[in-house]
Design a protein around this motif. Sequence first.
Motif, mmCIF file in Angstrom:
data_model
loop_
_atom_site.group_PDB
_atom_site.id
_atom_site.type_symbol
_atom_site.label_atom_id
_atom_site.label_comp_id
_atom_site.label_asym_id
_atom_site.label_seq_id
_atom_site.Cartn_x
_atom_site.Cartn_y
_atom_site.Cartn_z
ATOM 1 N N ARG A 189 0.822 -1.217 0.000
ATOM 2 C CA ARG A 189 0.000 0.000 0.000
ATOM 3 C C ARG A 189 0.854 1.264 0.000
ATOM 4 O O ARG A 189 0.472 2.280 -0.578
ATOM 5 C CB ARG A 189 -0.910 0.012 1.233
ATOM 6 C CG ARG A 189 -1.987 -1.055 1.240
ATOM 7 C CD ARG A 189 -2.980 -0.801 2.370
ATOM 8 N NE ARG A 189 -3.979 -1.854 2.451
ATOM 9 C CZ ARG A 189 -3.939 -2.852 3.326
ATOM 10 N NH1 ARG A 189 -2.937 -2.923 4.185
ATOM 11 N NH2 ARG A 189 -4.884 -3.766 3.343
ATOM 12 N N LEU A 190 2.019 1.193 0.653
ATOM 13 C CA LEU A 190 2.815 2.400 0.871
ATOM 14 C C LEU A 190 3.989 2.564 -0.089
ATOM 15 O O LEU A 190 4.655 3.601 -0.071
ATOM 16 C CB LEU A 190 3.350 2.401 2.315
ATOM 17 C CG LEU A 190 2.288 2.356 3.422
ATOM 18 C CD1 LEU A 190 2.958 2.308 4.786
ATOM 19 C CD2 LEU A 190 1.353 3.559 3.327
ATOM 20 N N SER A 191 4.253 1.549 -0.907
ATOM 21 C CA SER A 191 5.409 1.630 -1.803
ATOM 22 C C SER A 191 5.076 0.998 -3.151
ATOM 23 O O SER A 191 3.946 0.575 -3.395
ATOM 24 C CB SER A 191 6.612 0.921 -1.172
ATOM 25 O OG SER A 191 6.400 -0.483 -1.148
ATOM 26 N N HIS A 192 6.088 0.952 -3.998
ATOM 27 C CA HIS A 192 5.920 0.343 -5.315
ATOM 28 C C HIS A 192 6.198 -1.159 -5.295
ATOM 29 O O HIS A 192 6.208 -1.804 -6.346
ATOM 30 C CB HIS A 192 6.860 1.016 -6.326
ATOM 31 C CG HIS A 192 6.540 2.463 -6.560
ATOM 32 N ND1 HIS A 192 5.375 2.877 -7.170
ATOM 33 C CD2 HIS A 192 7.231 3.592 -6.245
ATOM 34 C CE1 HIS A 192 5.359 4.196 -7.240
ATOM 35 N NE2 HIS A 192 6.475 4.658 -6.685
ATOM 36 N N TYR A 193 6.447 -1.702 -4.109
ATOM 37 C CA TYR A 193 6.700 -3.142 -3.982
ATOM 38 C C TYR A 193 5.350 -3.859 -3.963
ATOM 39 O O TYR A 193 4.735 -4.043 -2.920
ATOM 40 C CB TYR A 193 7.486 -3.428 -2.706
ATOM 41 C CG TYR A 193 7.986 -4.859 -2.589
ATOM 42 C CD1 TYR A 193 9.125 -5.271 -3.272
ATOM 43 C CD2 TYR A 193 7.325 -5.782 -1.795
ATOM 44 C CE1 TYR A 193 9.595 -6.570 -3.160
ATOM 45 C CE2 TYR A 193 7.786 -7.086 -1.675
ATOM 46 C CZ TYR A 193 8.918 -7.469 -2.361
ATOM 47 O OH TYR A 193 9.373 -8.756 -2.249
ATOM 48 N N SER A 194 4.882 -4.259 -5.133
ATOM 49 C CA SER A 194 3.550 -4.832 -5.266
ATOM 50 C C SER A 194 3.502 -6.271 -4.767
ATOM 51 O O SER A 194 4.538 -6.911 -4.533
ATOM 52 C CB SER A 194 3.107 -4.797 -6.726
ATOM 53 O OG SER A 194 3.908 -5.674 -7.502
ATOM 54 N N ILE A 195 2.291 -6.782 -4.632
ATOM 55 C CA ILE A 195 2.115 -8.180 -4.229
ATOM 56 C C ILE A 195 2.670 -9.112 -5.299
ATOM 57 O O ILE A 195 3.207 -10.179 -4.990
ATOM 58 C CB ILE A 195 0.628 -8.471 -3.955
ATOM 59 C CG1 ILE A 195 0.176 -7.687 -2.724
ATOM 60 C CG2 ILE A 195 0.394 -9.956 -3.738
ATOM 61 C CD1 ILE A 195 -1.277 -7.850 -2.379
ATOM 62 N N TRP A 196 2.560 -8.703 -6.576
ATOM 63 C CA TRP A 196 3.138 -9.507 -7.658
ATOM 64 C C TRP A 196 4.652 -9.626 -7.481
ATOM 65 O O TRP A 196 5.236 -10.692 -7.682
ATOM 66 C CB TRP A 196 2.830 -8.884 -9.018
ATOM 67 C CG TRP A 196 1.387 -8.921 -9.417
ATOM 68 C CD1 TRP A 196 0.589 -7.857 -9.693
ATOM 69 C CD2 TRP A 196 0.559 -10.088 -9.587
ATOM 70 N NE1 TRP A 196 -0.681 -8.278 -10.024
ATOM 71 C CE2 TRP A 196 -0.728 -9.633 -9.969
ATOM 72 C CE3 TRP A 196 0.782 -11.454 -9.446
ATOM 73 C CZ2 TRP A 196 -1.782 -10.507 -10.215
ATOM 74 C CZ3 TRP A 196 -0.271 -12.335 -9.688
ATOM 75 C CH2 TRP A 196 -1.529 -11.859 -10.063
ATOM 76 N N HIS A 197 5.279 -8.496 -7.117
ATOM 77 C CA HIS A 197 6.722 -8.488 -6.884
ATOM 78 C C HIS A 197 7.066 -9.384 -5.701
ATOM 79 O O HIS A 197 8.039 -10.157 -5.740
ATOM 80 C CB HIS A 197 7.189 -7.049 -6.630
ATOM 81 C CG HIS A 197 8.678 -6.892 -6.653
ATOM 82 N ND1 HIS A 197 9.308 -5.672 -6.512
ATOM 83 C CD2 HIS A 197 9.682 -7.808 -6.786
ATOM 84 C CE1 HIS A 197 10.611 -5.840 -6.570
ATOM 85 N NE2 HIS A 197 10.869 -7.128 -6.727
ATOM 86 N N PHE A 198 6.282 -9.262 -4.667
ATOM 87 C CA PHE A 198 6.457 -10.091 -3.473
ATOM 88 C C PHE A 198 6.354 -11.574 -3.829
ATOM 89 O O PHE A 198 7.193 -12.392 -3.420
ATOM 90 C CB PHE A 198 5.394 -9.694 -2.445
ATOM 91 C CG PHE A 198 5.364 -10.536 -1.204
ATOM 92 C CD1 PHE A 198 6.529 -10.995 -0.610
ATOM 93 C CD2 PHE A 198 4.144 -10.863 -0.619
ATOM 94 C CE1 PHE A 198 6.488 -11.768 0.547
ATOM 95 C CE2 PHE A 198 4.094 -11.637 0.530
ATOM 96 C CZ PHE A 198 5.264 -12.090 1.113
ATOM 97 N N MET A 199 5.342 -11.936 -4.615
ATOM 98 C CA MET A 199 5.150 -13.330 -4.997
ATOM 99 C C MET A 199 6.311 -13.834 -5.852
ATOM 100 O O MET A 199 6.786 -14.963 -5.666
ATOM 101 C CB MET A 199 3.827 -13.500 -5.753
ATOM 102 C CG MET A 199 3.517 -14.955 -6.105
ATOM 103 S SD MET A 199 1.882 -15.201 -6.840
ATOM 104 C CE MET A 199 2.158 -14.499 -8.468
ATOM 105 N N THR A 200 6.786 -13.003 -6.771
ATOM 106 C CA THR A 200 7.900 -13.406 -7.630
ATOM 107 C C THR A 200 9.151 -13.704 -6.818
ATOM 108 O O THR A 200 9.829 -14.719 -7.032
ATOM 109 C CB THR A 200 8.200 -12.307 -8.664
ATOM 110 O OG1 THR A 200 7.034 -12.069 -9.459
ATOM 111 C CG2 THR A 200 9.345 -12.726 -9.574
ATOM 112 N N ASP A 201 9.456 -12.830 -5.868
ATOM 113 C CA ASP A 201 10.619 -13.053 -5.003
ATOM 114 C C ASP A 201 10.482 -14.351 -4.218
ATOM 115 O O ASP A 201 11.441 -15.117 -4.073
ATOM 116 C CB ASP A 201 10.794 -11.878 -4.036
ATOM 117 C CG ASP A 201 11.345 -10.638 -4.724
ATOM 118 O OD1 ASP A 201 11.862 -10.772 -5.850
ATOM 119 O OD2 ASP A 201 11.250 -9.542 -4.142
#
Length: 244
Positions: free
Chosen positions: A82-94
Amino acid sequence: MIKLIQLKQVLRNRRFFFFTILIPCFWYLFMLNLIKVDQHTAASLKYDWFLVACLMGITGNSIVTFSKRISSGSRFYLLKARLSHYSIWHFMTDQLITQLILNVMIMMIIITVGLVLGTLSLNTSLLVSLLLLNIFGIYYSIIGFVLGLTMESSALDAAGAPLMVIAALFFVPFNTFINNSFEHFVTIIQQLFPGYYLYSIGTHLIDHASIQLDLIRFFISFCLTIIPFIMILWFKLIKKVGNN
């Protein structure tokens, strides 16, 4: 650096070793000991049980321990999304990259057991199987990721063993040791999911037969059955985060 820290945390987890290494290796050794058939059939069955052991390890890692790990840190990452450009998609990819490394490690341990026992050989068939198992690992990891973001950590902790049993029902080849109405029913259900086709692919690889049709079915079932989980991720989480 973050992925290295995650790997170290996982490797310190006793739950990880129990569900992803001890149970699959015990299953593999137990089933190999039960095989009392002719040599050709035994080779096919031994390969099936190797695949089952790998799938059990992948399931323990992707569904049981991974979902719990995601659930434990879900609030932080949802807030970060919500607060940054680190999206859930990015989180899942990592997280999927970390899962890929862990699944490879699990399979290497099981392969080592098979090589020591003389039930496996290092060949092209094994490499193709490992590639498909890793793809299946991504499939189950996506499901585990969604479970982790939608369920409470305490619920996942209590449901660890039941989740593994339920997940195993979709890929354990019951038709190799029972033949009744229950087995026929379960097999029909299993054919809807990609794990089922890994066995026929493995058998065809051993027999040097074509795997094209089973590969097509594998990828079709992969795509069709993962869609509901992607939709859950989108509508319940990503869209919600975006609106906030």
